[in-house]
Design an enzyme around this catalytic site. Structure first.
Site, short mmCIF file in Angstrom:
data_model
loop_
_atom_site.label_atom_id
_atom_site.label_comp_id
_atom_site.label_asym_id
_atom_site.label_seq_id
_atom_site.Cartn_x
_atom_site.Cartn_y
_atom_site.Cartn_z
N GLY A 10 1.60 -10.71 -13.19
CA GLY A 10 1.77 -11.37 -12.24
C GLY A 10 2.22 -12.95 -11.50
N SER A 42 0.63 -1.28 -0.54
CA SER A 42 0.01 0.47 -0.59
C SER A 42 0.91 1.30 0.03
CB SER A 42 -0.78 0.09 1.18
OG SER A 42 0.00 -0.14 2.36
N ILE A 97 -1.63 -8.24 -15.21
CA ILE A 97 -2.65 -7.93 -14.44
C ILE A 97 -1.87 -6.48 -13.04
CG2 ILE A 97 -4.39 -9.15 -14.43
CD1 ILE A 97 -3.48 -10.38 -11.07
N GLY A 156 3.66 -11.15 -6.72
CA GLY A 156 3.61 -11.98 -6.25
C GLY A 156 3.23 -13.56 -7.05
N CYS A 182 -6.03 3.66 -10.68
CA CYS A 182 -6.38 5.06 -8.95
C CYS A 182 -7.33 4.80 -8.83
CB CYS A 182 -5.29 6.38 -9.38
SG CYS A 182 -4.08 5.44 -10.53
C1 LIG Z 1 5.82 -2.29 -3.83
C2 LIG Z 1 4.85 -1.97 -5.70
C3 LIG Z 1 4.08 -1.10 -5.64
C4 LIG Z 1 3.32 -0.92 -7.13
N1 LIG Z 1 3.68 0.06 -8.34
C5 LIG Z 1 3.16 0.40 -8.65
C6 LIG Z 1 2.79 1.55 -9.84
O1 LIG Z 1 3.29 2.36 -9.07
N2 LIG Z 1 1.65 1.45 -10.78
C7 LIG Z 1 1.72 0.86 -11.44
O2 LIG Z 1 1.30 0.79 -12.95
N3 LIG Z 1 2.30 -0.86 -10.79
C8 LIG Z 1 2.41 -0.78 -9.40
N4 LIG Z 1 2.59 -2.17 -8.81
C9 LIG Z 1 2.18 -3.50 -9.66
C10 LIG Z 1 2.75 -3.94 -10.56
O3 LIG Z 1 3.81 -2.91 -11.21
C11 LIG Z 1 2.87 -4.75 -10.86
O4 LIG Z 1 1.36 -5.33 -12.11
C12 LIG Z 1 2.38 -6.44 -9.81
O5 LIG Z 1 2.82 -6.21 -9.14
C13 LIG Z 1 1.63 -7.49 -10.42
O6 LIG Z 1 3.47 -8.22 -11.03
P1 LIG Z 1 4.18 -8.93 -9.85
O7 LIG Z 1 3.81 -10.24 -9.34
O8 LIG Z 1 5.40 -9.35 -10.53
O9 LIG Z 1 4.77 -8.31 -9.06
C14 LIG Z 1 3.14 -2.12 -7.63
C15 LIG Z 1 3.37 -3.54 -7.03
C16 LIG Z 1 4.01 -3.27 -6.19
C17 LIG Z 1 4.54 -4.67 -5.40
#
Ligand SMILES: Cc1cc2nc3c(=O)[nH]c(=O)nc-3n(C[C@H](O)[C@H](O)[C@H](O)COP(=O)(O)O)c2cc1C
Ligand SMILES: Cc1cc2nc3c(=O)[nH]c(=O)nc-3n(C[C@H](O)[C@H](O)[C@H](O)COP(=O)(O)OP(=O)(O)OC[C@H]3O[C@@H](n4cnc5c(N)ncnc54)[C@H](O)[C@@H]3O)c2cc1C
Ligand code: FES
Lengths: 248, 304
Positions: free
Chosen positions: B243, B69, B191, B217, B130
């Site tokens: 994702g 968050s 996603i 994750g 958002c």
């Molecule tokens: C700490 C953190 C911050 C994130 N900040 C953003 C963001 O600023 N803008 C956005 O579009 N997605 C944001 N995401 C989402 C990631 O870009 C991604 O879509 C999501 O984590 C799924 O991929 P993953 O499982 O490989 O992390 C954030 C994810 C994490 C874990």
């Protein structure tokens, strides 16, 4: 040259007090680079608990880095089961540590787990006055290590060992006559240190804790409130000037 | 062997990029390896004005994943364009830079699209998860009409390829994807995080100060793969799939489901080399299966 993930062989393991595990890690570069107050970010190798765990550098010498941690939850439990001969994958040394003012009149104040990161600092000071607080006698540890650096007072919350009460109360007089306070421990203690330092107009550096993701400044999850907004504990910290930190 | 992918007219050296918010502005991980080894990076979500973000704790660990968050803490678009982008562009010649943008109002998005047009950013990724402050905090990304309007208006102002990043927290992701495509989006990425919660049963307090947060994750991967597949079946524009990607095999799975590029996010926290290892992993898969061109994998799943 790029920074490397470091692989460190566990060459020593000990339970130094109840649920407090010490590991000696062998890696020459890590030991050489480590500064007091910095931490390492350890991969515990669990598919369920995917995040690395931040643990402070307690001491570093030759090619050895010493860490001490308390078994708190699943991650530290897993870590406590690692044995001598196994290899840990870690990032570090990370973060900004203490400003070592070697010859200053320094008070070193630790609360519980917060004592561990102070040892390497105390070793680098000429004549620190050390005050360490623990819950009770069973938890007391590292007294000899600190005593080798300077006069050391141990306090226990329940008076079962040493000074009866909080370490910060034991340190009151020493803080009246010092140039800098270095502290690490529970938030109420750090808050009190900030207040005392402000009142007396002396410097204080405190080590902050926050839940971490990347550990290297890329994800912005590990922040603490400071005068300049939310700062990253893993990069700008974990050690901050007490006057900078705004307790929320 | 060809690993190059042309995505919305931009040539990526390989299909691996990094997830916005997990990779800062590239600087930190560039200490671990040369970012030219991966296809590109999506930078931390940018807003028109600097944003302070949410109160900590901002991260909680859950089974096989995390919740975050952060609340879009960032120095603001202009700061990025003036300070971080020149560094990235000077230091890296092949790594493509994707500017991820987020706004509270339609006007914010439009203005950011306009400002970015004058920069040398390679692509824009528009995060529409958002809350829209003018519409009582409902996320832009949950209503096809709003998605259509915002995409269309930003597209008018923005000369960069526009990728719309979809939220999984919707009933019908294909409907949102189609709305974005019809309104002129050049590509889609998905996603974003799944809304979740974790409570400390001893203190009875949620771990996150924000109470709820976005889950990411390995644990979210099956949901993400399914959504990429559903969206790919419903649109003709290319997709960045993400994702829970941990390695080359996961990346291949996303490509088979229909992704042209894949993005590594949370795994970077586990292993700073995760993205570059994903590149090698894809190459290994290609060698093993005698695949000459990585583009052959895109959408090549053989559904029953
Ligand atoms: C700490 C953190 C911050 C994130 N900040 C953003 C963001 O600023 N803008 C956005 O579009 N997605 C944001 N995401 C989402 C990631 O870009 C991604 O879509 C999501 O984590 C799924 O991929 P993953 O499982 O490989 O992390 C954030 C994810 C994490 C874990
Ligand atoms: C810079 C820094 C240095 C530290 N140094 C030490 C040390 O030298 N010795 C020591 O015993 N402990 C230290 N800690 C605290 C230690 O990181 C936590 O106790 C540990 O992460 C708990 O993990 P767990 O899996 O056992 O607990 P769980 O509660 O199961 O962990 C769940 C998640 O929350 C995180 N978490 C939980 N408590 C804390 C905490 N207090 N601080 C940060 N993250 C937390 C974990 O890392 C994990 O991501 C330090 C923390 C920081 C931030
Ligand atoms: S843990 Fe990622 S920025 Fe500090």
């Amino acid at each position: 040259m790029h920074t490397q993930v470091k692989f460190c062989k566990i060459v020593g393991k000990r339970e130094i007090a109840k649920n407090q595990v010490e590991l000696l890690l062998e890696n020459e570069i890590l030991a050489k680079e480590a500064l007091p107050g910095q931490f390492v970010h350890i991969n515990i190798g669990s598919e369920k608990n995917i995040l690395r765990r931040p643990i402070s550098i307690c001491d570093a010498y030759d090619n050895i880095t010493r860490i001490v941690f308390e078994i708190k939850g699943e991650g530290t439990e897993i870590l406590s089961k690692k044995n001598v001969g196994e290899t840990l994958d870690l990032l570090g040394p990370l973060g900004t540590g203490f400003t070592v003012k070697k010859d200053a009149k320094a008070v070193v104040l630790g609360g519980g787990l917060g004592s561990f990161p102070l040892l390497y600092l105390a070793k680098n000071l000429t004549s620190p006055k050390v005050f360490l607080g623990f819950r009770d006698k069973e938890m007391v540890c590292m007294e000899e290590d600190f005593s080798a650096c300077g006069p050391t007072v141990i306090a226990t919350d329940n008076g079962t060992y040493g000074y009866n009460g909080f370490a910060i109360n034991a340190a009151k007089e020493a803080m009246d006559d010092c140039d800098i306070i270095y502290a690490c421990g529970p938030t109420p203690m750090l808050k009190a240190v900030k207040q005392i330092a402000m009142e007396k107009g002396i410097e204080a550096e405190i080590s902050m804790e926050q839940r971490m993701g990347c550990g290297i400044g890329a994800c912005l999850v590990c922040v603490c409130k400071t005068k300049s907004g939310y700062d990253k504990v893993c990069q700008k910290g974990p050690v901050f000037k007490a006057s900078e930190v705004e307790f929320e | 062997m060809n690993t190059k992918v042309n995505f919305c007219g931009v040539e990526f050296e390989n299909p691996v990029v990094t997830g916005s918010g997990t990779f800062g502005f590239g600087y930190e991980y560039s200490q671990y390896y040369n970012l030219d080894e991966i296809g590109g990076i999506s930078v931390k979500g940018l807003t028109l004005k600097p944003r302070e973000g949410n109160k900590p704790p901002r991260i909680a660990e859950v089974y096989g994943g995390i919740l975050n968050s952060v609340g879009l803490q960032n120095p603001g678009l202009e700061n990025f364009l003036v300070n971080d982008l020149p560094f990235l562009k000077k230091k890296f010649s092949k790594c493509k830079i994707i500017a991820n943008i987020a706004g509270n109002t339609l006007e914010d998005y439009i203005e950011m699209g306009r400002l970015i047009s004058q920069s040398n950013v390679d692509l824009v990724e528009m995060n529409i998860s958002c809350p829209n402050v003018k519409h009582g905090g409902v996320a832009f990304g949950t209503d096809p009409c709003m998605v259509s309007e915002i995409t269309c208006k930003v597209k008018e102002q923005c000369n960069k390829p526009l990728v719309v990043k979809l939220s999984p927290n919707v009933t019908d992701i294909a409907a949102i994807a189609k709305a974005a495509e019809a309104a002129g989006a050049d590509g889609l990425s998905l996603i974003n995080t799944l809304l979740g919660m974790k409570i400390d049963i001893n203190s009875r307090r949620p771990i996150l100060n924000n109470n709820v947060g976005g889950m990411s994750g390995p644990a979210v991967k099956p949901v993400a793969v399914r959504m990429v597949w559903q969206v790919a079946n419903n649109v003709n524009i290319p997709i960045i799939g993400m994702g829970g990607i941990q390695d080359g095999n996961d990346a291949v799975e996303f490509m088979l489901a229909g992704a042209s590029l894949v993005s590594v996010g949370t795994q970077n926290f586990v292993d700073p080399y995760a993205a570059v290892k994903t590149v090698y992993g894809i190459e290994e898969y290609m060698t093993k299966h005698g695949i000459e061109d990585v583009n052959e994998l895109i959408g090549a799943v053989k559904p029953w």
